[in-house]
Design a protein around this motif. Structure first.
Motif, PDB file in Angstrom:
ATOM      1  N   ASP A   1       0.856  -1.186   0.000  1.00  0.00           N
ATOM      2  CA  ASP A   1       0.000   0.000   0.000  1.00  0.00           C
ATOM      3  C   ASP A   1       0.896   1.241   0.000  1.00  0.00           C
ATOM      4  O   ASP A   1       1.714   1.410   0.898  1.00  0.00           O
TER       5      ASP A   1
ATOM      6  N   SER B   1       0.586   3.377   3.284  1.00  0.00           N
ATOM      7  CA  SER B   1       0.845   2.827   4.619  1.00  0.00           C
ATOM      8  C   SER B   1       1.894   1.719   4.531  1.00  0.00           C
ATOM      9  O   SER B   1       1.780   0.813   3.701  1.00  0.00           O
TER      10      SER B   1
ATOM     11  N   SER C   1       0.444  -2.003   5.453  1.00  0.00           N
ATOM     12  CA  SER C   1      -0.730  -2.496   4.729  1.00  0.00           C
ATOM     13  C   SER C   1      -0.348  -2.967   3.335  1.00  0.00           C
ATOM     14  O   SER C   1       0.652  -2.531   2.780  1.00  0.00           O
TER      15      SER C   1
ATOM     16  N   ASP D   1      -4.740  -4.626   6.508  1.00  0.00           N
ATOM     17  CA  ASP D   1      -3.859  -4.091   7.546  1.00  0.00           C
ATOM     18  C   ASP D   1      -3.097  -5.246   8.195  1.00  0.00           C
ATOM     19  O   ASP D   1      -3.703  -6.153   8.756  1.00  0.00           O
TER      20      ASP D   1
ATOM     21  N   PRO E   1      -7.910  -3.628   0.638  1.00  0.00           N
ATOM     22  CA  PRO E   1      -6.791  -3.258   1.509  1.00  0.00           C
ATOM     23  C   PRO E   1      -6.747  -4.194   2.717  1.00  0.00           C
ATOM     24  O   PRO E   1      -7.780  -4.614   3.224  1.00  0.00           O
TER      25      PRO E   1
END
Length: 198
Positions: free
Chosen positions: A109, A112, A115, A176, A174
């Motif tokens: 990502d 981030s 992520s 985490d 997405p």
């Protein structure tokens, strides 16, 4: 026995003549104290026995299927740890696990460092969104194992479900990871060692 009572009364009277209770009062107090102790012991035994009975009844039996987890809406893309739920509710529609599906790709990502964005093929059948879920099955300092799962509308749902229909390109979800991806290898699927990142 009356002689002993008299001797004890005399002895007590000699030692504390103004404040000593009668022997009969002392005897009654001792009897009450013994009763309280025996009642407390019986209550403790009953409490322990009740706790053991509840614990025994609450344990799953070998021949029984494990209890189905409660139906709840998953939080997609936020700390999706562990195996997928067998079912969840999207609005008023109950979604049921259909099975694991292949992961097309995984990219870090850009917004981030902890992520990733997982890409899976979209379901071509007319079903509700979200029909796909990605889960973190395990992770350590060297690898992260993820898997994607497809869901379908539960067969006992009414015909007039209100949910958007899928369409278009692959689904991007997405995920985490809770700590930085770094140079950890991302493995796709519940089994095998197919690396999809690093």
């Amino acid at each position: 026995m009356p002689e002993l009572d008299e001797l004890l009364t005399e002895y007590v009277d000699e030692r504390t003549p103004e404040h000593a209770p009668s022997f009969a009062q002392v005897e009654r107090a001792v009897v009450r104290q013994r009763r309280r102790r025996s009642l407390a012991a019986v209550a403790a035994v009953a409490l322990v026995a009740g706790g053991v009975a509840v614990a025994t009844l609450d344990q799953p039996r070998a021949e029984e299927d494990p209890a189905t987890p409660p139906v709840s809406a998953p939080v997609l893309g936020a700390l999706d740890d562990g195996p997928p739920p067998a079912r969840y509710k999207f609005g008023t529609t109950v979604m049921v696990l259909a099975g694991e599906i292949p992961i097309v790709s995984v990219v870090a990502d850009p917004d981030s460092t902890d992520s990733v964005v997982v890409e899976v093929a979209r379901d071509t059948e007319a079903t509700c969104i979200p029909h796909t879920m990605v889960r973190i099955l395990s992770q350590d300092t060297k690898t992260v194992r993820i898997a994607a799962y497809r869901y379908s509308v539960a067969p006992d749902q009414p015909d007039g479900q209100q949910c958007p229909k899928p369409g278009g390109k692959d689904v991007r979800i997405p995920l985490d990871l809770r700590w930085q991806l770094g140079n950890r290898k991302v493995l796709a699927g519940a089994t095998g060692n197919r690396s999809v990142l690093n």
